[in-house]
Design a protein around this motif. Sequence first.
Motif, short mmCIF file in Angstrom:
data_model
loop_
_atom_site.label_atom_id
_atom_site.label_comp_id
_atom_site.label_asym_id
_atom_site.label_seq_id
_atom_site.Cartn_x
_atom_site.Cartn_y
_atom_site.Cartn_z
N ALA A 113 39.28 43.10 39.08
CA ALA A 113 38.50 42.83 38.50
C ALA A 113 39.19 41.04 37.74
CB ALA A 113 37.99 43.08 37.37
N VAL A 114 40.01 41.82 37.19
CA VAL A 114 40.37 39.66 37.15
C VAL A 114 41.06 38.96 37.87
CG1 VAL A 114 42.94 38.99 35.79
CG2 VAL A 114 41.49 41.15 34.74
N LEU A 115 41.63 39.12 38.86
CA LEU A 115 41.96 38.77 40.38
C LEU A 115 40.49 37.74 41.03
CD1 LEU A 115 44.55 40.89 41.84
CD2 LEU A 115 45.07 39.53 39.64
N LEU A 116 39.59 39.28 41.01
CA LEU A 116 38.14 38.58 41.33
C LEU A 116 37.44 38.11 40.69
CD1 LEU A 116 36.50 41.81 42.76
CD2 LEU A 116 37.67 40.34 43.57
N ARG A 117 37.78 37.53 39.02
CA ARG A 117 37.12 36.40 38.60
C ARG A 117 37.99 35.32 38.69
NH1 ARG A 117 36.28 36.66 32.15
NH2 ARG A 117 35.58 34.75 31.72
N HIS A 118 39.68 35.52 38.61
CA HIS A 118 39.89 34.11 39.07
C HIS A 118 39.80 33.16 39.78
CE1 HIS A 118 43.98 32.10 39.26
NE2 HIS A 118 44.03 31.79 37.73
N ALA A 119 40.05 34.22 40.72
CA ALA A 119 39.63 33.62 42.25
C ALA A 119 38.33 32.90 42.63
CB ALA A 119 40.70 34.43 42.94
N LEU A 160 46.83 28.53 41.83
CA LEU A 160 45.67 28.86 41.59
C LEU A 160 45.03 28.34 40.36
CD1 LEU A 160 42.90 27.85 43.48
CD2 LEU A 160 42.78 30.59 43.48
N ASN A 161 44.55 27.67 39.76
CA ASN A 161 44.10 27.17 38.89
C ASN A 161 44.97 27.73 37.44
OD1 ASN A 161 41.56 26.64 39.94
ND2 ASN A 161 41.13 29.41 39.81
N ASP A 162 46.14 26.57 37.20
CA ASP A 162 47.12 27.32 36.30
C ASP A 162 48.31 26.21 36.38
OD1 ASP A 162 48.91 28.33 34.38
OD2 ASP A 162 48.80 30.29 35.57
N PRO A 214 49.55 38.31 37.00
CA PRO A 214 49.41 38.13 38.27
C PRO A 214 49.36 36.42 38.18
CG PRO A 214 49.00 40.19 37.27
CD PRO A 214 49.06 39.64 35.86
N LYS A 215 49.87 35.92 39.20
CA LYS A 215 49.29 34.50 39.00
C LYS A 215 48.63 34.29 40.79
CE LYS A 215 53.68 32.65 37.47
NZ LYS A 215 53.59 32.81 36.90
N MET A 262 45.41 27.94 52.47
CA MET A 262 45.42 28.74 54.18
C MET A 262 45.47 30.48 53.33
SD MET A 262 46.99 29.71 57.42
CE MET A 262 46.99 31.43 58.06
N ILE A 263 46.15 31.14 52.38
CA ILE A 263 46.73 32.28 51.96
C ILE A 263 46.75 32.05 50.54
CG2 ILE A 263 48.23 33.64 51.72
CD1 ILE A 263 46.37 34.12 54.80
N LEU A 264 46.23 33.03 49.76
CA LEU A 264 46.38 32.95 48.33
C LEU A 264 46.54 34.70 48.23
CD1 LEU A 264 44.86 32.45 45.20
CD2 LEU A 264 43.51 33.87 45.43
N ASN A 265 48.16 34.44 47.27
CA ASN A 265 47.98 35.77 47.55
C ASN A 265 48.56 36.46 45.35
OD1 ASN A 265 48.60 36.66 49.62
ND2 ASN A 265 49.80 36.23 49.67
N TYR A 266 48.54 37.52 44.83
CA TYR A 266 48.38 37.38 44.12
C TYR A 266 49.96 37.71 43.34
CZ TYR A 266 44.38 35.31 41.84
OH TYR A 266 42.71 34.89 41.98
#
Lengths: 512, 512
Positions: free
Chosen positions: A104-110, A368-370, A197-198, A185-189
Amino acid sequence: MDRLGANPANSCPLTPLGFLERTATVFGDCPSVVYHDTVYTWSQTHRRCLRLASALVSLGVSRGDIVSVLLPNVPAMYEMHFGVPMSGAVFNTINTRLDARTVAVLLRHAGSKLIFADPASLPLVRDALRQLPPGHRAPRVVPVEDPQEKEFPAAPPGTLTYEALLDGGDPEFAWVRPRSEWDPMILNYTSGTTSAPKGVVHCHRGIFLVTVDTLVEWAVPKQPTYLWTLPMFHANGWCFPWGMAAVGGTNVCLRRVDAAEVYATIARRGVDHLCGAPVVLNMLANAPDAARRPLQGKVRILTAGAPPPAAVLHRTESIGFEARQGVRTPGMAEVDIVDGETGRSVPRDGSTMGEIVLRGGCVMLGYLNDDSATRAAIRDNGWFYTGDVGVMHPDGGGENISSVEVESVLYNHPAVNEAAVVARPDEFWGETPCAFVSLKEGSGSGAPGAVTAADVIAWCRERMPHYMVPKTVVLRAELPKTSTGKIQKYVLRNLAKEMGPTHKGASSSSRM
Amino acid sequence: MDRLGANPANSCPLTPLGFLERTATVFGDCPSVVYHDTVYTWSQTHRRCLRLASALVSLGVSRGDIVSVLLPNVPAMYEMHFGVPMSGAVFNTINTRLDARTVAVLLRHAGSKLIFADPASLPLVRDALRQLPPGHRAPRVVPVEDPQEKEFPAAPPGTLTYEALLDGGDPEFAWVRPRSEWDPMILNYTSGTTSAPKGVVHCHRGIFLVTVDTLVEWAVPKQPTYLWTLPMFHANGWCFPWGMAAVGGTNVCLRRVDAAEVYATIARRGVDHLCGAPVVLNMLANAPDAARRPLQGKVRILTAGAPPPAAVLHRTESIGFEARQGVRTPGMAEVDIVDGETGRSVPRDGSTMGEIVLRGGCVMLGYLNDDSATRAAIRDNGWFYTGDVGVMHPDGGGENISSVEVESVLYNHPAVNEAAVVARPDEFWGETPCAFVSLKEGSGSGAPGAVTAADVIAWCRERMPHYMVPKTVVLRAELPKTSTGKIQKYVLRNLAKEMGPTHKGASSSSRM
């Protein structure tokens, strides 16, 4: 000479997505993706990826949107590595072993717009969606069928599933090409080994360079038969989804990695290459006889991440595997070791420690966003700060002393079960290596001839240069780990800091 | 997401020169360059290249200046592939087999500031310099010693030779890095196969991409032992000077390529890789028994340029060589076939002919001092026009019908000595394939059972799709060739044009 420069014919963006088009032409009738009895050809895979890209665009996905997936190593997961970015979207794989709160944290952040999920991960995804804050626009969930797995319930009639989506897609779609090779192209946590996680964002150029680099580094041949043991959700399977398209290989998919299934699949499909962290080597080396099959041909294991213990390496090779350890980037990166305060290179004396910094095409765009984390990692002096500690040798060779070398020696100790080395503040050196070690059953405190921290330090002294020997060894019953079983070094780093600085030349040991 | 983009840590220019630094660190004590009894290590080669770069800067060479060389495959030639561009200069190799007039034309066109020359090429260089027009500022000539060759006279005392230059150089020199990856690095003159020589300029990024591409395409392993049979002055030895640094290989140098020396060197040095045009395969396959040595291990021959005739390929393989034909660029280029007039893609029908066009990172910056030729080759529609004719198949695979396929079939005809296929204007198709053929002795006109042009067409009809069969076959005693033995297709193209257009569906044959 001055009039010559980038021109319309040579400046089209570098992207690994083009590998698919070429391979569909050159190896169109050759097998691309294999899963149980399903065999796709490169021509089919190419068209399925174009269908996926066009269907995503039809659903309203647009350039820069984030599409997340929770999938094991099945054909759809392979296809999404092309089809999702071919829609212009940024592709985000999520570790299927995370808990719902973290998802949920990742989906919200992304801010994911759409999620593809395996039947086995649907409950996790639904649980995560319930934990999104009120008002957060929930992403659309598209289930991915797996008719090979009979225990999964069929999706209710009318559900827009992955295959239904593809059915409505256009196999001749003019895919959404990046406007610039720097487009994301890619977002990996990050997995939370070193911190919370970033979201690491990579661009088309970066993925292209890492992919090509990996192929060169491991001298991957044309048309290998490649077994998917490494999860594609882990660092995009070290870029092998794109690499296999570049060399026209066959991707043999595997939902679950256990020794019997790996040996059986190698035999059935004539597998000649696979990737894996040392844990995979360990599994193959220690498989019970009943699970094993003799290897018909040479099978190369490409391993990286952590150095496999020598004993595991030898045992794997005695079975007939050929294991090669990667040492990333033959030419896409420069490395230096700098003083964390001044940013200046440390002396090339093989003993002054500093932070390992990198530059090159493989370095991420940023987090992302940081912005503050991005600014802390990528500095104006042109370097990416890794957070790892190292020394520079007189010949210009840098050495990561925080993990690779020291941990490898520790793992060779017969009584050591797990080992992790982090930096501990030091009044003189700035930092010194500090080892956290758990012992095998029967070797610890109270056992006859119990191994002590001083014994471990003595072991290291005999086997490595003085400057690399941990000044502190902490024996623990267990080391803290993430959900994926990686040791949480940031927890250990905090513990090391809390112990306070070591003093010049002193070695110390403690038990926690 | 929009805030992320190129940053100081990932946007440093792509250049193959960085391979040397990394390899000097990773493989510092391993052999880099071998010539007779001289063996350099990668650490030594690195330092010699830095000495060269610094010495050139001291001599006044500055960014963008052109440094030309006339050298066979000796260690200095290898070193210059790094040392010259590390001074900021553009590196220009000149074919040592050209005549003085042509060399003078090239030196004048390039405006070379300095020339390195082999003792064997010094008379040619001096002759060329005498032919420069009055007022042209003559480049400085630096002779390159070769103590291994006793017949060469020593340079007069006080001469600034290559080794003297290096002696004065700084092995710790901070080399002149490109300001942009689009900075020019290489100038190669076309050999005059298709037209008068033109100066092709490549940038650091282009050479980096072609080098990496070549390594992937041929799956070159780590630390190969590579024999220099392909001249480095020919298209920079297909970028293998930089490729060998990327993989830490050993460069085995050879001044003269003859079968006995190649076999002896393979045995002595444990050579496992070499590159060569089909003529090299032919030489190895047809070597007399006295020149041959049995191969101790597998030797891979990487061949490209023209397809080796099947008979030569089989014979080479029967000796124990493993020959692999390159099909350039797994991912750095797109290909299309377009109508020369409208620039539109030809129908994917496998029969409509058009001009083959390319785009990708491997495409040159342009032609030096020849804007009109650059504009003709690199068009605003984003394509590089190759001048070759092809068709596009329904699966998207383009086919070069002007040379590769048709010539290969012609060479298989038992009576054919040489063959070259060019385009001839056609009223309906625009162009049709036209073959120029010379026959082996005893097969031509007047001989019993003499082979006719119609026989050659019939031979082709049985062995290739209809659209590929030459509509015209011209029998000649000999085909026109360049100084390097390449068939001069531009001469043949002009001849084909002078014959006038063919007519719809007609085949014709003639004798000239």
